[in-house]
Design a protein around this motif. Structure first.
Motif, short mmCIF file in Angstrom:
data_model
loop_
_atom_site.label_atom_id
_atom_site.label_comp_id
_atom_site.label_asym_id
_atom_site.label_seq_id
_atom_site.Cartn_x
_atom_site.Cartn_y
_atom_site.Cartn_z
N VAL A 109 123.40 114.38 93.23
CA VAL A 109 123.72 114.92 92.21
C VAL A 109 122.43 114.45 91.06
O VAL A 109 121.75 113.31 91.39
N PHE A 110 121.78 115.29 90.35
CA PHE A 110 120.69 115.08 89.61
C PHE A 110 121.17 115.14 88.29
O PHE A 110 121.76 116.04 87.67
N TYR A 111 120.37 113.87 87.52
CA TYR A 111 120.73 113.70 85.79
C TYR A 111 119.43 113.95 85.28
O TYR A 111 118.31 113.47 85.55
N ALA A 112 119.57 114.84 84.11
CA ALA A 112 118.35 114.92 83.32
C ALA A 112 118.59 115.37 81.76
O ALA A 112 119.89 115.85 81.34
N ASP A 113 117.71 115.26 80.97
CA ASP A 113 117.70 115.71 79.65
C ASP A 113 117.90 117.47 79.63
O ASP A 113 117.04 118.13 80.13
N ALA A 114 118.65 117.79 78.72
CA ALA A 114 118.82 119.32 78.79
C ALA A 114 117.40 120.03 78.53
O ALA A 114 117.35 121.23 79.03
N VAL A 128 126.28 117.81 79.05
CA VAL A 128 127.04 116.82 78.22
C VAL A 128 126.48 116.75 76.96
O VAL A 128 125.39 116.46 76.77
N VAL A 129 127.46 117.20 76.22
CA VAL A 129 126.88 117.15 74.46
C VAL A 129 127.57 115.86 73.91
O VAL A 129 128.54 115.99 73.42
N ASN A 130 126.73 114.87 74.26
CA ASN A 130 126.97 113.45 73.70
C ASN A 130 126.21 113.10 72.57
O ASN A 130 125.77 111.87 72.21
N ALA A 131 125.86 114.14 71.45
CA ALA A 131 125.16 113.74 70.20
C ALA A 131 125.76 114.69 69.26
O ALA A 131 126.22 115.59 69.55
N ARG A 136 120.78 121.46 69.16
CA ARG A 136 120.52 121.59 70.72
C ARG A 136 121.67 122.19 71.48
O ARG A 136 121.32 122.69 72.33
N ALA A 137 122.90 121.92 70.94
CA ALA A 137 123.89 122.15 72.12
C ALA A 137 124.05 123.81 72.41
O ALA A 137 124.17 123.91 73.54
N GLY A 138 123.74 124.62 71.52
CA GLY A 138 123.71 125.90 71.77
C GLY A 138 122.69 126.43 72.65
O GLY A 138 123.09 127.03 73.81
N SER A 139 121.45 126.14 72.56
CA SER A 139 120.64 126.55 73.26
C SER A 139 120.45 125.68 74.64
O SER A 139 120.13 126.22 75.60
N ALA A 140 121.03 124.36 74.67
CA ALA A 140 121.22 123.80 75.91
C ALA A 140 122.21 124.51 76.84
O ALA A 140 122.10 124.70 77.99
N ALA A 141 123.31 125.17 76.10
CA ALA A 141 124.41 125.52 76.88
C ALA A 141 124.00 126.78 77.39
O ALA A 141 124.32 127.36 78.68
N VAL A 142 123.12 127.64 76.64
CA VAL A 142 122.56 128.97 77.24
C VAL A 142 121.72 128.64 78.63
O VAL A 142 121.80 129.29 79.64
N GLY A 156 132.30 117.55 75.62
CA GLY A 156 131.99 116.92 74.40
C GLY A 156 131.38 118.23 73.78
O GLY A 156 130.71 119.20 74.32
N GLY A 157 131.66 118.22 72.51
CA GLY A 157 130.93 119.07 71.60
C GLY A 157 131.16 120.58 71.86
O GLY A 157 130.17 121.46 71.68
N THR A 158 132.25 120.93 72.28
CA THR A 158 132.48 122.41 72.78
C THR A 158 132.60 123.26 71.47
O THR A 158 132.22 124.43 71.75
N GLU A 159 133.04 122.76 70.49
CA GLU A 159 132.99 123.50 69.49
C GLU A 159 131.73 124.30 68.96
O GLU A 159 131.59 125.26 68.54
N ALA A 160 130.64 123.57 69.17
CA ALA A 160 129.35 124.06 69.02
C ALA A 160 128.68 125.15 70.12
O ALA A 160 127.96 125.96 69.82
N VAL A 161 129.40 125.44 71.11
CA VAL A 161 129.12 126.45 72.17
C VAL A 161 130.28 127.42 72.34
O VAL A 161 130.11 128.27 73.08
#
Length: 174
Positions: A109-114, A128-131, A136-142, A156-161
């Motif tokens: 498993v690899f972990y990174a900043d979106a 992980v929308v942990n802020a 950034r959440a929308g562009s990170a989700a795309v 987390g932060g699902t309302e943003a996406v």
């Protein structure tokens, strides 16, 4: 004059045929056809609401479920929008070069900043929308959806996406 012959192509590693998990994450999809499986146009999207401070724990639970359902660790990419995952921080302590080599090796498993992830597709991406209060959440989700082969799970932060993925699966309230 005869020279060396090319080696026959190596077969793809076998994929586990695990049953679909009854939890929040489906198991592996069977490959179709021979040689190369056709990728879906877009991945299945799951939205798992969680408070920003709980999003990392939610993502860890999702990764555990994926592995228990038969996914290979190298098929999973975890991207964070806020603070880095503790495992990413640990791996970076060995140096940037070794850290990014692990992404290419796809053995775990690899972990990174979106925002920092390199162009590598994985079958499953856990975002992980942990802020809170971040745009950034929308562009990170795309971006995460572009990198996901068959499944994108947003913790987390699902309302943003949510508006970006109107057909996304949501947990059924108990």
């Amino acid at each position: 004059m005869p020279g060396p012959r090319p080696a026959p192509p190596r077969p793809a590693p076998p994929r586990p045929a695990a049953a679909r998990a009854a939890g929040t994450v489906p198991g592996p999809r069977p490959a179709s056809g021979s040689g190369s499986a056709a990728r879906p146009k877009s991945p299945t999207v799951r939205l798992l609401p969680a408070a920003p401070q709980d999003a990392l724990g939610c993502a860890d639970d999702v990764v555990d479920e994926l592995l228990e359902a038969g996914r290979r660790p190298g098929d999973v990419l975890v991207l964070t929008v806020g603070e880095a995952h503790p495992w990413q921080q640990h791996e970076l302590s060995f140096g940037e070069e070794r850290y990014w080599a692990q992404l290419a090796e796809a053995a775990d498993v690899f972990y990174a900043d979106a925002a920092a992830v390199r162009q590598v597709r994985r079958e499953v991406v856990v975002l992980v929308v942990n802020a809170s209060g971040t745009n950034r959440a929308g562009s990170a989700a795309v971006r995460a959806a572009e990198l996901a082969g068959s499944l994108l799970v947003v913790c987390g932060g699902t309302e943003a996406v949510a508006a970006l993925f109107p057909g996304a699966e949501r947990p059924v309230p108990a």
